[in-house]
Design a protein around this motif. Structure first.
Motif, short mmCIF file in Angstrom:
data_model
loop_
_atom_site.label_atom_id
_atom_site.label_comp_id
_atom_site.label_asym_id
_atom_site.label_seq_id
_atom_site.Cartn_x
_atom_site.Cartn_y
_atom_site.Cartn_z
N ARG A 1 36.98 32.57 34.72
CA ARG A 1 36.91 32.10 36.10
C ARG A 1 38.29 31.73 36.65
O ARG A 1 38.55 31.85 37.84
N ALA A 2 39.18 31.28 35.75
CA ALA A 2 40.53 30.90 36.20
C ALA A 2 41.24 32.08 36.85
O ALA A 2 41.97 31.91 37.84
N ILE A 3 41.02 33.28 36.32
CA ILE A 3 41.65 34.47 36.91
C ILE A 3 40.76 35.03 38.02
O ILE A 3 41.24 35.42 39.09
N ALA B 1 43.24 42.45 27.93
CA ALA B 1 42.12 42.02 28.80
C ALA B 1 42.65 41.20 29.98
O ALA B 1 42.19 41.39 31.12
N PHE B 2 43.60 40.31 29.73
CA PHE B 2 44.19 39.53 30.83
C PHE B 2 44.85 40.46 31.85
O PHE B 2 44.72 40.28 33.06
N ALA C 1 44.95 42.82 37.13
CA ALA C 1 45.17 44.02 37.96
C ALA C 1 43.90 44.36 38.74
O ALA C 1 43.97 44.78 39.90
N GLU C 2 42.76 44.18 38.10
CA GLU C 2 41.49 44.48 38.76
C GLU C 2 41.30 43.59 39.99
O GLU C 2 40.74 44.00 41.01
N GLU D 1 46.17 52.90 34.08
CA GLU D 1 44.83 52.62 34.60
C GLU D 1 44.83 52.16 36.06
O GLU D 1 43.78 52.15 36.70
N TYR D 2 46.01 51.75 36.55
CA TYR D 2 46.09 51.28 37.94
C TYR D 2 47.25 52.00 38.65
O TYR D 2 48.29 51.39 38.93
#
Lengths: 286, 245
Positions: free
Chosen positions: A44-46, A75-76, A81-82, A110-111
Motif C-alpha cells: 500500500r505504501a507504493i 517487484a519494487f 513503474a506500473e 518491460e516499460y
C-alpha cells in the motif's frame, strides 16, 4: 539404527540438503501464498502514492544475497513503474551497481515508455557508507556530480531541480546489512520524516521490526515476504500472474518448503538420538 | 607522540561530528568529515591492496601451507585490476566515439562486467548458499531439548520454520476442514484463526521478537554512547593497539 544415525557423516546431511533444494528447483513445483498484513502494508505504501510520485530506490546489497533480495528489488521496481512513479536508483555498496543494472533492465524491457532521465535515473554508487546518506540528505550534488552514466544532473529533467532527497515521496530500500535499512532509518527517514519501506534478508529483518510503524511503514523479511509481495502484485496487476520473470520469489518457495521440512526432520531425529542416548546412561550403548 | 596524535585526531573528529549533529550552525562540518573519510578510505584501498599482495606473495615465495590459494588470490586480484583499469572490452561512448577510454568499465559486455557476472556473482552466491548445509548439520547435532529454555526455543523454531512455508497454510486448511466437520466454523473460527501456524509466526515475529530486539537495541545504544565517550575522552585506548611506547 540409533548408533548409525548418531555417527552419521555430515556429508549425508549436505547431500540431503542438496536434494531438498535441487528437486523443487528442477521440478518447478509452486505453492500459493497468503500475503501477511505486513506485506500488504508495504504494498500500500507504493500503491497509494499518487501517480508520478518520486521514489528513491536504494539497493544496498551484492551478489551474495541477491538470491533473497533480487526478487524484492524487481517487484519494487515493477510496482513503482506500473504506478508511473519517478524512480531514482542508488546504492551504498560498491558491488551494488550491477544489482541496479538488473532493475534498470526490467524498466527498459518491460516499460518501453519510461524515458531515462525523465522517468528514472541511476545515480549509481555513493561511497562513504552511512556518511553518504547524510550527504544525499543534505546536499545531493556534493555526493553525485553526475549520474552513473556520466550525464550531468542538470541535463536531465528528473534531476535538474534535485538538491537533496528530503522531498522524496517514498524511500524504498533493499538491504543486506550495513550500511542499509537501519542507517537509512536513522539518518534519512526519521530526521526528515520521509516515508520508508524496506526489503531485507531474513537475518536482518528482526532488527528492523521495532521501527514499524513510526519510522518504517513496513518490512519485507526474506524470500517468503518477497513471494507474498509478488502474490499481492499479481492480484492487483494480473499481467504479473502470467509472467515467469515476475515470480522469482514464488518459485523459490518450493525449495524453501522442502529445505525447512528437512531441517525439522533433522532436528527431530537429532533429539530422538539425544533422548535415547540419555536413557542409556553415561557411555552406555546397547 | 605516537599515541597522542591519534588520540587527538580521534577525539577532534568525534566531537566535530557530535557538534555537527546537534548544532544547526555547524551542520556543514559533518559534510567535511565525510569528505575526509572518503579520501582516507580511498587511500586505505591502496594500502589494503598493497598489504594483500605482500602477504600472499610472501606466502607463495615461502611455499607455506595453502600457498596455492594465495596464488589464486593474487592472480584473481591482478586480473580484475588490469581488466577494470584497462577497460577491456569497453566500447567508446556514443556521444564521443573518438574517446576510446571514456566508456564505463562496468557497462554490459565489458571484461569487468563479464568477471562480475560470470565469476564473482556465482562464487559469492555459492559461498552464501553453502550456509544452508552447515546450518542443517549444526541443527542435527546441536539443537537439543536439553532444558526448558532449549525446548521453548525448539518449539518456536518449529513454528517459524513451518510458518515461513506453504506447509503452515496446508496444515491450517486441513485443521479448519477437520474442525468444520464437528462444529459450525462460524462459532469457533474467529477464536482460533490466530493459532494457525502462519499467524502464530507473525505473532512471534511482531510481538515477542520485536520486544526482545527493542530491548537489545536500547541496551546496545547505551553501550555505544558510553564506549564512544570513553574513546573520545581517551579513557579507552585499546583501538591504538597494545604498544605502550
Amino acid at each position: 539404527m540409533i548408533d548409525v544415525l548418531s555417527n552419521l557423516d555430515r556429508r549425508w546431511v549436505f547431500a540431503a540438503m542438496f536434494v531438498a533444494v535441487g528437486w523443487p528447483i528442477l521440478s518447478g513445483v509452486r505453492f500459493k501464498e497468503e500475503p501477511s498484513e505486513g506485506v500488504r502494508r508495504v504494498f500500500r505504501a507504493i500503491e497509494d502514492l499518487p501517480e508520478g510520485s518520486t521514489v528513491l530506490m536504494a539497493l544496498d546489497y551484492d551478489p551474495s544475497s541477491q538470491g533473497e533480495l533480487q526478487p524484492m528489488a524487481s517487484a519494487f521496481t515493477r510496482h513503482a513503474a506500473e504506478r508511473g512513479h519517478k524512480i531514482y536508483f542508488m546504492t551504498l555498496w560498491p558491488a551494488g551497481s550491477p544489482m541496479i543494472e538488473r532493475s534498470l533492465r526490467i524498466v527498459e524491457q518491460e516499460y518501453p515508455d519510461y524515458v531515462y532521465g525523465e522517468d528514472y535515473v541511476n545515480l549509481g554508487y555513493a561511497p562513504g557508507l552511512e556518511g553518504a546518506i547524510k550527504a544525499v540528505v543534505d546536499d545531493l550534488r556534493g555526493q553525485f556530480a553526475t549520474d552513473a552514466r556520466g550525464n550531468s544532473l542538470d541535463s536531465m529533467p528528473l534531476t535538474e531541480g534535485l538538491r537533496n532527497i528530503q522531498n522524496m515521496d517514498l524511500l524504498v530500500n533493499v538491504s543486506a546489512g550495513d550500511p542499509g535499512a537501519k542507517q537509512w532509518v536513522q539518518y534519512a527517514a526519521t530526521p526528515h520524516d520521509i516515508a520508508m519501506v524496506t526489503g531485507t534478508t531474513g537475518v536482518q529483518a528482526p532488527s528492523l521490526y521495532p521501527y514499524i510503524p513510526e519510522q518504517l511503514d513496513g518490512v519485507l523479511g526474506a524470500i517468503k515476504a518477497a513471494a507474498e509481495y509478488e502474490q499481492v502484485l499479481s492480484v492487483a496487476y494480473p499481467k504479473f500472474a502470467e509472467s515467469v520473470k515476475a515470480q522469482e520469489g514464488l518459485r523459490r518457495m518450493g525449495p524453501q518448503l522442502v529445505a525447512h521440512l528437512l531441517m525439522i526432520g533433522l532436528i527431530v531425529v537429532g533429539n530422538v538420538i539425544y533422548f535415547v542416548e540419555r536413557s542409556r546412561g553415561p557411555g552406555g550403548r546397547r | 607522540m605516537k599515541r597522542t596524535v591519534p588520540l587527538f585526531l580521534a577525539a577532534a573528529t568525534g566531537f566535530v561530528l557530535i557538534v555537527a549533529s546537534f548544532v544547526p550552525a555547524a551542520g556543514s562540518w559533518g559534510k567535511y568529515a565525510v569528505d575526509w573519510f572518503n579520501i582516507l578510505a580511498a587511500l586505505a584501498f591502496v594500502l589494503g591492496g598493497g598489504s594483500l599482495l605482500s602477504q600472499h606473495l610472501k606466502k607463495i615465495s615461502d611455499q607455506q601451507a595453502g600457498w596455492g590459494y594465495s596464488l589464486v588470490t593474487v592472480v584473481s586480484f591482478l586480473a580484475t585490476l588490469v581488466v577494470g583499469l584497462g577497460k577491456f572490452g569497453v566500447a567508446p561512448p556514443t556521444l564521443h566515439p573518438d574517446k576510446v577510454w571514456a566508456g564505463d568499465y562496468k557497462e554490459a559486455g565489458s571484461g569487468f562486467s563479464w568477471i562480475f557476472d560470470y565469476l564473482y556473482t556465482p562464487l559469492a552466491a555459492t559461498m552464501f548458499s553453502i550456509l544452508a548445509c552447515f546450518v542443517a548439520s549444526a541443527a542435527f547435532r546441536a539443537f537439543r531439548a536439553k532444558n526448558v529454555e532449549a525446548t521453548i526455543l525448539l518449539v518456536t523454531a518449529f513454528i517459524v520454520l513451518l510458518g515461513r512455508t506453504y506447509a503452515a497454510i496446508w496444515i491450517g486448511d486441513q485443521a479448519d476442514w477437520l474442525a468444520s466437520q464437528v462444529v459450525d466454523p462460524a462459532i469457533w473460527h474467529p477464536y482460533v484463526t490466530g493459532l494457525r501456524l502462519d499467524k502464530l509466526t507473525e505473532t512471534i515475529m511482531d510481538v515477542f521478537n520485536t520486544a526482545g530486539t527493542r530491548a537489545i537495541m536500547i541496551g546496545i545504544a547505551l553501550g555505544i554512547v558510553s564506549t564512544s565517550l570513553k574513546v573520545l575522552l581517551g579513557v579507552d585506548r585499546s583501538y591504538l593497539g597494545s604498544d605502550d611506547r
